[in-house]
Design a protein around this motif. Structure first.
Motif, PDB file in Angstrom:
ATOM      1  N   ALA A 186      85.657 106.213  25.157  1.00  0.00           N
ATOM      2  CA  ALA A 186      85.015 106.882  23.695  1.00  0.00           C
ATOM      3  C   ALA A 186      85.322 106.046  22.739  1.00  0.00           C
ATOM      4  CB  ALA A 186      86.846 107.863  23.957  1.00  0.00           C
ATOM      5  N   ARG A 187      86.109 104.799  22.355  1.00  0.00           N
ATOM      6  CA  ARG A 187      86.768 103.924  21.844  1.00  0.00           C
ATOM      7  C   ARG A 187      85.476 102.198  21.910  1.00  0.00           C
ATOM      8  NH1 ARG A 187      93.097 103.878  20.854  1.00  0.00           N
ATOM      9  NH2 ARG A 187      93.490 106.050  20.722  1.00  0.00           N
ATOM     10  N   ILE A 188      85.188 102.360  23.418  1.00  0.00           N
ATOM     11  CA  ILE A 188      84.101 100.833  23.336  1.00  0.00           C
ATOM     12  C   ILE A 188      83.326 100.758  23.607  1.00  0.00           C
ATOM     13  CG2 ILE A 188      83.877  98.507  24.596  1.00  0.00           C
ATOM     14  CD1 ILE A 188      87.309  98.835  25.234  1.00  0.00           C
ATOM     15  N   MET A 189      82.940 101.904  24.895  1.00  0.00           N
ATOM     16  CA  MET A 189      81.360 102.137  25.488  1.00  0.00           C
ATOM     17  C   MET A 189      80.607 102.882  24.725  1.00  0.00           C
ATOM     18  SD  MET A 189      81.572 100.469  27.480  1.00  0.00           S
ATOM     19  CE  MET A 189      80.026 100.883  29.440  1.00  0.00           C
ATOM     20  N   LEU A 190      80.982 104.298  24.003  1.00  0.00           N
ATOM     21  CA  LEU A 190      80.270 104.994  22.705  1.00  0.00           C
ATOM     22  C   LEU A 190      79.815 104.535  21.780  1.00  0.00           C
ATOM     23  CD1 LEU A 190      81.652 108.451  23.032  1.00  0.00           C
ATOM     24  CD2 LEU A 190      79.450 107.352  24.329  1.00  0.00           C
ATOM     25  N   PRO A 191      81.011 103.803  20.887  1.00  0.00           N
ATOM     26  CA  PRO A 191      80.707 103.156  19.665  1.00  0.00           C
ATOM     27  C   PRO A 191      79.365 101.503  20.544  1.00  0.00           C
ATOM     28  CG  PRO A 191      82.855 103.560  19.619  1.00  0.00           C
ATOM     29  CD  PRO A 191      82.251 103.650  20.948  1.00  0.00           C
ATOM     30  N   LEU A 192      79.129 101.337  21.268  1.00  0.00           N
ATOM     31  CA  LEU A 192      78.225 100.366  21.483  1.00  0.00           C
ATOM     32  C   LEU A 192      76.996 100.866  21.986  1.00  0.00           C
ATOM     33  CD1 LEU A 192      80.985  97.042  23.669  1.00  0.00           C
ATOM     34  CD2 LEU A 192      79.439  97.454  21.273  1.00  0.00           C
ATOM     35  N   SER A 193      76.744 101.910  22.020  1.00  0.00           N
ATOM     36  CA  SER A 193      75.478 102.762  23.213  1.00  0.00           C
ATOM     37  C   SER A 193      74.923 103.701  22.313  1.00  0.00           C
ATOM     38  CB  SER A 193      75.875 103.629  24.326  1.00  0.00           C
ATOM     39  OG  SER A 193      76.913 103.824  24.230  1.00  0.00           O
ATOM     40  N   LYS A 194      74.852 103.327  20.634  1.00  0.00           N
ATOM     41  CA  LYS A 194      74.252 103.303  20.294  1.00  0.00           C
ATOM     42  C   LYS A 194      72.069 103.432  19.983  1.00  0.00           C
ATOM     43  CE  LYS A 194      77.196 103.430  15.604  1.00  0.00           C
ATOM     44  NZ  LYS A 194      77.224 103.020  14.488  1.00  0.00           N
ATOM     45  N   PRO A 195      71.765 102.708  20.448  1.00  0.00           N
ATOM     46  CA  PRO A 195      70.635 102.922  20.696  1.00  0.00           C
ATOM     47  C   PRO A 195      70.071 103.243  22.182  1.00  0.00           C
ATOM     48  CG  PRO A 195      71.683 100.349  20.929  1.00  0.00           C
ATOM     49  CD  PRO A 195      72.718 101.239  20.440  1.00  0.00           C
ATOM     50  N   ALA A 196      71.126 103.747  23.311  1.00  0.00           N
ATOM     51  CA  ALA A 196      71.012 104.458  24.370  1.00  0.00           C
ATOM     52  C   ALA A 196      70.540 105.541  24.105  1.00  0.00           C
ATOM     53  CB  ALA A 196      71.547 103.757  25.441  1.00  0.00           C
ATOM     54  N   LEU A 197      72.015 105.997  23.228  1.00  0.00           N
ATOM     55  CA  LEU A 197      72.535 107.276  22.771  1.00  0.00           C
ATOM     56  C   LEU A 197      70.650 107.863  21.873  1.00  0.00           C
ATOM     57  CD1 LEU A 197      75.866 107.243  22.014  1.00  0.00           C
ATOM     58  CD2 LEU A 197      74.916 108.603  23.966  1.00  0.00           C
ATOM     59  N   SER A 198      70.701 107.063  21.009  1.00  0.00           N
ATOM     60  CA  SER A 198      69.464 107.547  20.077  1.00  0.00           C
ATOM     61  C   SER A 198      68.077 107.420  21.245  1.00  0.00           C
ATOM     62  CB  SER A 198      68.728 106.705  19.300  1.00  0.00           C
ATOM     63  OG  SER A 198      70.039 106.486  17.971  1.00  0.00           O
TER      64      SER A 198
END
Length: 278
Positions: A186-198
């Motif tokens: 939640a605190r490391i992986m998700l904030p770094l993965s905005k391009p993939a999430l988009s």
């Protein structure tokens, strides 16, 4: 040839000419749809094409809301699309973290088995899924479509490929600092993965919004139908109101354009970065 102090080669001119040509060819169907939405049905297929109607039928955009309950269909489609997109972002990113950063027996075998389901067409297991939903009593409910689309092997693959490009040392350092796996995700992986999430957001949103066969199979009540099924209501037994179909198609396309244009910067970055490391 020089332009503003820069030399322009024939190769560059040819490349731009090809790009412009392809762009025009890709945009022509959308321009035709917009033009047809302002015509009477008998004029839609007239040749040569009248790209700018002499007498625009703006009434088409009024009639589409009264001929069928289009507002209700758009609401149903929006509800399904938003819920399914959020669930796929959650489940795909969570499963991808386990496949990318955790160590457990048969991890790669499980991943390959799950990803192999992408190669199986939905039509192969469409009937068993329908029978399963019927046994659960979920026919004629939006919950059936939500349950069936809440998980996606493609989303897991996309997110895992991105997570693999993130240094494992970050996760190890977080574990040393006392974080558990949920906190790391939640605190490391998700904030770094905005391009993939988009990227996943765009793919999921467009696929769910444009889904026709799923709602056609599971939803028979008018109050539950989606906009793609609603477009078919403009086709009667003897004729089709093509002007109204095109007008409703333009309205249905607007949310997709808004989502794509809002996330296009991250979309390009996500497509490029998910292939860095496998």
């Amino acid at each position: 040839m020089r332009i503003a102090g820069r030399r322009v080669t024939a190769k560059t001119v040819l490349l731009y000419a090809i790009v412009i040509t392809v762009t025009v060819v890709m945009l022509m169907p959308f321009a035709w749809m917009l033009s047809a939405s302002l015509k009477l049905s008998r004029d839609v297929f007239a040749f040569p094409i009248e790209w700018i109607p002499a007498e625009p039928q703006w009434q088409n955009y009024v009639d589409i809301w009264t001929k069928i309950p289009l507002a209700l269909f758009i609401y149903n489609t929006s509800k399904l699309t938003i819920i399914v997109t959020l669930l796929q972002l959650l489940t795909s990113s969570f499963a991808a973290y386990a496949f990318a950063k955790l160590n457990y027996p048969y991890k790669n075998t499980l991943f390959l088995g799950y990803i192999a389901t992408i190669a199986m067409p939905w039509q192969v297991y469409m009937v068993p899924q329908f029978l399963l939903m019927r046994e659960f009593g979920l026919n004629n409910t939006h919950l059936a479509l939500i349950c069936l689309q809440a998980f996606t092997a493609f989303g897991v693959f996309l997110m895992r490929q991105f997570y693999m490009s993130i240094p494992t040392e970050l996760c190890e350092a977080a574990r040393i600092d006392g974080m558990n796996e949920y906190q790391i995700w939640a605190r490391i992986m998700l904030p770094l993965s905005k391009p993939a999430l988009s990227t996943l957001t765009i793919f999921t949103f467009v696929t769910t919004w444009n889904d026709f066969l799923g709602p056609m199979i599971y939803l028979t009540k008018t109050e539950l139908k989606t906009v793609q099924i609603g477009l078919r209501m403009f086709i009667s037994q003897y004729s089709a109101e093509y002007g109204l179909i095109m007008a409703a198609s333009v309205v249905a396309l607007i949310p997709v354009l808004i989502v794509f244009l809002s996330l296009q910067r991250f979309f390009v970055e996500g497509i490029a970065s998910t292939g860095l490391k496998g």
